[in-house]
Design a protein around this motif. Structure first.
Motif, PDB file in Angstrom:
ATOM      1  N   PHE A 148       0.800  -1.226   0.000  1.00 38.25           N
ATOM      2  CA  PHE A 148       0.000   0.000   0.000  1.00 38.25           C
ATOM      3  C   PHE A 148       0.838   1.284   0.000  1.00 38.25           C
ATOM      4  N   PHE A 149       1.615   1.488   1.040  1.00 39.74           N
ATOM      5  CA  PHE A 149       2.289   2.784   1.166  1.00 39.74           C
ATOM      6  C   PHE A 149       3.282   3.045   0.039  1.00 39.74           C
ATOM      7  N   THR A 150       4.140   2.069  -0.254  1.00 44.78           N
ATOM      8  CA  THR A 150       5.166   2.308  -1.282  1.00 44.78           C
ATOM      9  C   THR A 150       4.565   2.578  -2.658  1.00 44.78           C
ATOM     10  N   PRO A 151       3.626   1.765  -3.153  1.00 44.99           N
ATOM     11  CA  PRO A 151       3.132   2.031  -4.506  1.00 44.99           C
ATOM     12  C   PRO A 151       2.047   3.106  -4.604  1.00 44.99           C
ATOM     13  N   HIS A 152       1.341   3.404  -3.504  1.00 47.83           N
ATOM     14  CA  HIS A 152       0.132   4.217  -3.642  1.00 47.83           C
ATOM     15  C   HIS A 152       0.117   5.531  -2.861  1.00 47.83           C
ATOM     16  N   PHE A 153       0.899   5.644  -1.801  1.00 48.66           N
ATOM     17  CA  PHE A 153       0.635   6.754  -0.890  1.00 48.66           C
ATOM     18  C   PHE A 153       1.013   8.113  -1.473  1.00 48.66           C
ATOM     19  N   GLU A 154       1.976   8.148  -2.363  1.00 40.20           N
ATOM     20  CA  GLU A 154       2.329   9.432  -2.982  1.00 40.20           C
ATOM     21  C   GLU A 154       1.121  10.016  -3.731  1.00 40.20           C
ATOM     22  N   ASP A 155       0.433   9.189  -4.509  1.00 36.82           N
ATOM     23  CA  ASP A 155      -0.761   9.661  -5.219  1.00 36.82           C
ATOM     24  C   ASP A 155      -1.847  10.103  -4.240  1.00 36.82           C
ATOM     25  N   ILE A 156      -2.005   9.366  -3.164  1.00 33.89           N
ATOM     26  CA  ILE A 156      -3.052   9.678  -2.190  1.00 33.89           C
ATOM     27  C   ILE A 156      -2.747  10.983  -1.475  1.00 33.89           C
ATOM     28  N   VAL A 157      -1.514  11.155  -1.033  1.00 33.67           N
ATOM     29  CA  VAL A 157      -1.177  12.330  -0.232  1.00 33.67           C
ATOM     30  C   VAL A 157      -1.133  13.598  -1.082  1.00 33.67           C
ATOM     31  N   LEU A 158      -1.016  13.442  -2.397  1.00 38.90           N
ATOM     32  CA  LEU A 158      -1.054  14.605  -3.277  1.00 38.90           C
ATOM     33  C   LEU A 158      -2.445  14.838  -3.870  1.00 38.90           C
ATOM     34  N   GLY A 159      -3.426  14.074  -3.381  1.00 35.71           N
ATOM     35  CA  GLY A 159      -4.795  14.304  -3.791  1.00 35.71           C
ATOM     36  C   GLY A 159      -5.164  13.732  -5.145  1.00 35.71           C
ATOM     37  N   ARG A 160      -4.314  12.863  -5.693  1.00 36.92           N
ATOM     38  CA  ARG A 160      -4.595  12.280  -7.011  1.00 36.92           C
ATOM     39  C   ARG A 160      -5.389  10.983  -6.927  1.00 36.92           C
ATOM     40  N   ALA A 161      -5.537  10.447  -5.721  1.00 41.98           N
ATOM     41  CA  ALA A 161      -6.294   9.209  -5.515  1.00 41.98           C
ATOM     42  C   ALA A 161      -6.876   9.227  -4.109  1.00 41.98           C
ATOM     43  N   ASP A 162      -7.975   8.522  -3.934  1.00 41.42           N
ATOM     44  CA  ASP A 162      -8.612   8.451  -2.625  1.00 41.42           C
ATOM     45  C   ASP A 162      -7.997   7.321  -1.799  1.00 41.42           C
ATOM     46  N   LEU A 163      -7.868   7.554  -0.517  1.00 38.53           N
ATOM     47  CA  LEU A 163      -7.281   6.574   0.392  1.00 38.53           C
ATOM     48  C   LEU A 163      -7.958   5.216   0.276  1.00 38.53           C
ATOM     49  N   HIS A 164      -9.272   5.185   0.380  1.00 40.81           N
ATOM     50  CA  HIS A 164      -9.978   3.906   0.433  1.00 40.81           C
ATOM     51  C   HIS A 164      -9.987   3.190  -0.925  1.00 40.81           C
ATOM     52  N   GLU A 165      -9.948   3.959  -2.004  1.00 43.51           N
ATOM     53  CA  GLU A 165      -9.903   3.334  -3.333  1.00 43.51           C
ATOM     54  C   GLU A 165      -8.623   2.538  -3.538  1.00 43.51           C
TER      55      GLU A 165
END
Length: 201
Positions: free
Chosen positions: A42-59
């Motif tokens: 989760f964190f390594t592949p996805h969190f950058e997009d989430i924290v920059l508002g490009r993706a939703d956390l739960h998605e």
């Protein structure tokens, strides 16, 4: 002109674990999920997009959990995460309140995604203690990017020399100073007044 607004970081400053442990230190025992697995999936592949508002956390979190911990929902894990990562430093908050009472504005400047930002602001009551929260997912950029600091200036109307960042990251402190802000590196070892005095502020 003197400083008119204190911009305060959240993690490592306003939120500090009293025993110095990470929020996920007991996660495997409590939830049956390894922190290493969560980091990998989760964190390594996805969190950058989430924290920059490009993706939703739960998605992004839900399918990751389906792979590594199908017994957990994204809501359950997020609730655990936000609770474990919500230890407020009330000594610092009281010290900040004293400066607010003297007329300084208090704002948060933090790298957060939308869901935790709302939790911090509303559920933990930081909206009562601060005028505003400036955070990465809302801005589409994050500290230490200069764009983040410039957007804060635009939204608040404060000039760079009127702003003071309190942050536990040296990179962020140096970036703020490069943008013309005052900034101090927060270690939690001193009371706020002493830390400001030590910095000549």
């Amino acid at each position: 002109m003197a400083v008119r607004c204190l911009m305060v970081d959240v993690d490592g400053v306003v939120v500090r674990h009293p025993d110095g442990r990470r929020w996920d230190a007991d996660m495997e025992a409590d939830l049956g999920l390894s922190p290493d697995d969560l980091q990998r999936a989760f964190f390594t592949p996805h969190f950058e997009d989430i924290v920059l508002g490009r993706a939703d956390l739960h998605e992004r979190l839900a399918p990751a959990l389906a792979e590594i911990a199908p017994h957990l929902t994204s809501d359950r894990l997020a609730a655990y995460w936000f609770e474990q990562d919500g230890h407020l430093d009330h000594v610092l908050l009281d010290d900040l309140a004293a400066y607010r009472a003297e007329g300084l504005e208090l704002h948060l400047a933090t790298v957060q995604e939308h869901h935790r930002a709302r939790h911090l602001w509303q559920s933990l009551g930081l909206n009562v203690r601060f005028e505003a929260m400036h955070y990465a997912a809302d801005y589409g950029c994050k500290k230490p990017d200069a764009a983040f600091f410039r957007l804060v200036e635009e939204r608040t109307g404060f000039a760079p020399h009127e702003l003071l960042l309190i942050d536990d990251s040296l990179r962020n402190v140096e970036a703020a100073r490069a943008c013309g802000w005052h900034a101090i590196l927060w270690t939690g070892e001193l009371r706020l007044a002493d830390a400001l005095a030590q910095a000549g502020l």
